[in-house]
Design a protein around this motif. Structure first.
Motif, short mmCIF file in Angstrom:
data_model
loop_
_atom_site.label_atom_id
_atom_site.label_comp_id
_atom_site.label_asym_id
_atom_site.label_seq_id
_atom_site.Cartn_x
_atom_site.Cartn_y
_atom_site.Cartn_z
N ASP B 88 -30.97 31.01 -9.83
CA ASP B 88 -30.93 29.77 -9.03
C ASP B 88 -29.81 28.83 -9.48
OD1 ASP B 88 -32.84 30.31 -7.27
OD2 ASP B 88 -34.45 29.16 -8.24
N GLY B 100 -23.42 10.67 -4.28
CA GLY B 100 -23.94 11.75 -5.10
C GLY B 100 -24.05 11.40 -6.56
N PHE B 101 -23.64 10.17 -6.91
CA PHE B 101 -23.77 9.70 -8.29
C PHE B 101 -24.33 8.27 -8.26
CE2 PHE B 101 -20.65 13.04 -8.80
CZ PHE B 101 -21.03 13.63 -9.99
N TYR B 102 -24.76 7.79 -9.42
CA TYR B 102 -25.29 6.43 -9.51
C TYR B 102 -24.14 5.45 -9.74
CZ TYR B 102 -29.54 9.02 -9.70
OH TYR B 102 -30.55 9.90 -9.38
N ALA B 109 -22.92 8.58 -18.42
CA ALA B 109 -24.36 8.43 -18.17
C ALA B 109 -24.79 9.29 -16.98
CB ALA B 109 -24.69 6.96 -17.93
N PHE B 113 -27.40 12.47 -17.30
CA PHE B 113 -28.62 12.52 -16.49
C PHE B 113 -28.73 13.87 -15.77
CE2 PHE B 113 -30.64 11.96 -12.29
CZ PHE B 113 -31.92 11.70 -12.72
N PHE B 114 -27.66 14.25 -15.06
CA PHE B 114 -27.75 15.50 -14.29
C PHE B 114 -27.75 16.72 -15.22
CE2 PHE B 114 -26.34 12.63 -10.89
CZ PHE B 114 -27.30 12.95 -9.94
N ARG B 116 -29.16 16.86 -18.14
CA ARG B 116 -30.52 17.01 -18.68
C ARG B 116 -31.48 17.54 -17.61
NH1 ARG B 116 -32.35 12.33 -22.63
NH2 ARG B 116 -33.86 13.95 -23.12
N LEU B 117 -31.23 17.15 -16.36
CA LEU B 117 -32.07 17.71 -15.29
C LEU B 117 -31.91 19.22 -15.19
CD1 LEU B 117 -32.01 15.48 -12.08
CD2 LEU B 117 -33.73 15.68 -13.83
#
Lengths: 263, 327
Positions: B88, B100-102, B109, B113-114, B116-117
């Motif tokens: 996957d 698509g980003f903060y 940062a 975040f992504f 770690r996801l």
């Protein structure tokens, strides 16, 4: 979960003015209800005497109402925000499960609400002379902890609607509105006509607030809040699986319709 | 097994007979639903390892639907997707959109975040992101908030995020959308380098110039169907079976005219003492015969260059053919 917590904390801190206004708002809200209590001092229903008046009654309501708001609006609000920012699809591609997503998007806001609730209580006790001397903290913690699963489950139902239909979420519109009116947030639900009092029992917020008031203002023990504990436990057991199933169905519909990015 | 089977490696991903309908909805609940919209109609395609594959086609042809199906964000209604041991998280989609980003977080940062996801630790993500940022020349900007990034920096950050997963297949939707020539060149260089390292890349793009320049294979998708697949040269030959050349000769003009009479498409020009003309032949054999005849008659070939049709011309011809076949 930790990744979401850190992300939300970083974003929250980045809005410095909002941080400041949050604190100002907290003091302003407490002051407004304190003055309201003073203005109607002679007209307060006798049943509020057990809590020491209207202000102690309402401060518990407004301090802990945020937990329902977070549970109910947290996931759907977060999904919508992620859709707007275009981050939902990259996030979902990481195969995060619906339950984890629901917990993760709520973790930071629950902790923030807890801090707000404690600040409300400290402010109430120190500035507005709310008597918290007899509070039973273990009972309050148990009631609060048991109120979270039904709140989260309602949030999952709401999130499922957001994923599947984007707008017009009945959980948010109907339940959210009615719970404010019927759950004893601003006034005791016992003042309502009998059929509405029965309806009030269908809202987890009713039992959460009644248990928290008993524990924090009257020092109620576990056995004295056992009715609320049983209600909340039962609601959690029924609503949580429903919420998880609804969220899975919402995801399935969004994936089938190719509508994750639509809002 | 055919000779071609022996040459081609096993596809990384094979798509067969993919169909996808989107519900068209209904105006009022009591009215009958509108007929569903067909986004993919029996679509077939193979993606090979280490190759750059372009997906070109008009708006609404089904490109994004296909990419999202391959990314597992849209469920197909029919069809088969077979992959060569592709997990996957071996597939990523980079969107050319500027979202698509903060916006309030800086590059680091966002990446952490992504990362770690995707199951990596903060340390692993940072260490990998540092190396990749160096390679993509992004190191200098990662301390800045995403909201301050230019379009090119945003697309590069999206590629960096995708690479954190070490994917085997990277899909890019709307490559180089809104980028200036320099940023486009930087981006294409990065992609060519990644393909050289063995990554398969599938690009959905309207930039036919880039597709022709950097892709090994091009698939033309129209109304949800694969209407042509092949290298840019193969597609060109499919539409224009005759080969076009510019030939420059030295020798007697009259003899040259006689020999080339049936094959030239332009008048013979005389420039700097040489004869020059455009030539059309059906295949290599015919070209070889002509060359031999010219040599036997004392005419030497100074220069012979192939005149490829522009991909845009090929694209328009293929679309017109498809429309007339459907219509």
């Amino acid at each position: 979960m930790a990744a979401f917590f850190i992300r939300d904390l970083q974003i929250w801190v980045s809005y410095r003015l909002s941080l400041f206004l949050d604190i100002v708002g907290l003091v302003g809200t407490a002051l407004a209800f304190f003055l309201l209590g003073l203005a109607f001092e002679g007209y307060i229903p006798p049943m509020l005497e057990q809590y020491g008046g209207y202000f102690p009654f309402v401060i518990i309501g407004i301090a802990f109402f945020g937990f329902q708001s977070n549970g109910l609006y947290g996931l759907s609000g977060s999904l919508r925000e992620e859709q707007l920012q275009g981050t939902l699809e990259p996030m979902l591609s990481s195969r995060i499960t619906p339950l984890s997503l629901s917990l993760a998007t709520n973790t930071f806001s629950f902790l923030r609400t807890l801090v707000r609730a404690v600040l409300f209580l400290v402010l109430g006790a120190l500035v507005f002379s709310v008597d918290l001397s007899s509070m039973n903290i273990p009972s309050a913690i148990v009631v609060l902890a048991l109120s979270l699963p039904p709140f989260l489950a309602l949030g999952m139902l709401s999130g499922a609607f957001t994923l599947a239909f984007k707008r017009g979420d009945p959980v948010r519109l109907v339940y959210g509105g009615l719970s404010v009116l019927l759950s004893g947030l601003y006034f005791p639900y016992q003042l309502l006509p009998q059929p509405l009092q029965w309806l009030a029992h269908a809202f987890p917020l009713t039992h959460a607030l009644s248990g928290l008031r008993a524990a924090l203002l009257n020092g109620a023990s576990f056995s004295e809040v056992s009715t609320q504990i049983i209600w909340l436990l039962g609601m959690g057991v029924v609503l949580l699986p429903l919420g998880i199933v609804a969220l899975k169905l919402g995801h399935r519909k969004a994936r089938r319709d190719g509508s994750y990015a639509q809002y | 097994m055919t000779a071609e089977d022996k040459i081609l490696p096993k596809p990384l991903v094979s798509v067969r007979g993919l169909r996808k309908f989107y519900p068209a909805g209904r105006r009022f609940p009591w009215l009958r639903s509108k007929p569903p919209i067909l986004a993919l109609d029996g679509f077939d395609m193979d993606i090979f390892p280490g190759k750059i594959h372009a997906l070109i086609g008009p708006n609404g042809a089904g490109k994004t639907t296909l990419l999202k199906i391959l990314w597992n964000l849209i469920q197909p209604d029919e069809g088969l997707i077979e992959s060569n041991h592709l997990a996957d998280d071996d597939t990523v989609l980079v969107s050319g959109e500027e979202r698509g980003f903060y916006y309030r977080l800086n590059g680091w940062a966002n990446l952490v975040f992504f990362g770690r996801l995707s199951g990596n630790s903060r340390q692993e993500t940072l260490s990998r992101a540092t190396q990749l940022a160096e390679r993509l020349r992004l190191s200098g900007i990662l301390n800045r908030r995403y909201q301050t990034y230019s379009s090119g920096e945003r697309q590069k950050l999206a590629i960096l995020r995708a690479l954190l997963q070490a994917p085997r297949l990277m899909m890019i939707d709307d490559l180089a959308k809104g980028l200036d020539p320099q940023a486009t060149r930087e981006l294409t260089d990065i992609l060519l380098e990644l393909a050289r390292d063995g990554m398969s890349i599938l690009l959905a793009t309207h930039r036919l110039d880039l597709a022709a320049q950097m892709c090994d294979t091009i698939t033309l998708i129209h109304r949800g169907k694969n209407i042509a697949t092949g290298s840019p040269q193969k597609l060109s030959q499919q539409v224009f079976p005759h080969r076009h050349y510019r030939i420059v000769l030295s020798g007697d003009e009259v003899t040259a005219r006689k020999i080339l009479a049936g094959s030239i498409t332009s008048d013979i020009e005389i420039k700097d003492g040489h004869l020059s003309a455009e030539l059309v032949v059906s295949d290599e054999e015919e070209l070889a015969k002509l060359s031999l005849t010219l040599a036997q008659n004392g005419i030497s070939i100074i220069e012979l260059s192939s005149l490829e049709e522009e991909l845009e011309t090929v694209y328009n011809h293929l679309l017109q053919d498809s429309d007339s076949n459907d219509g």
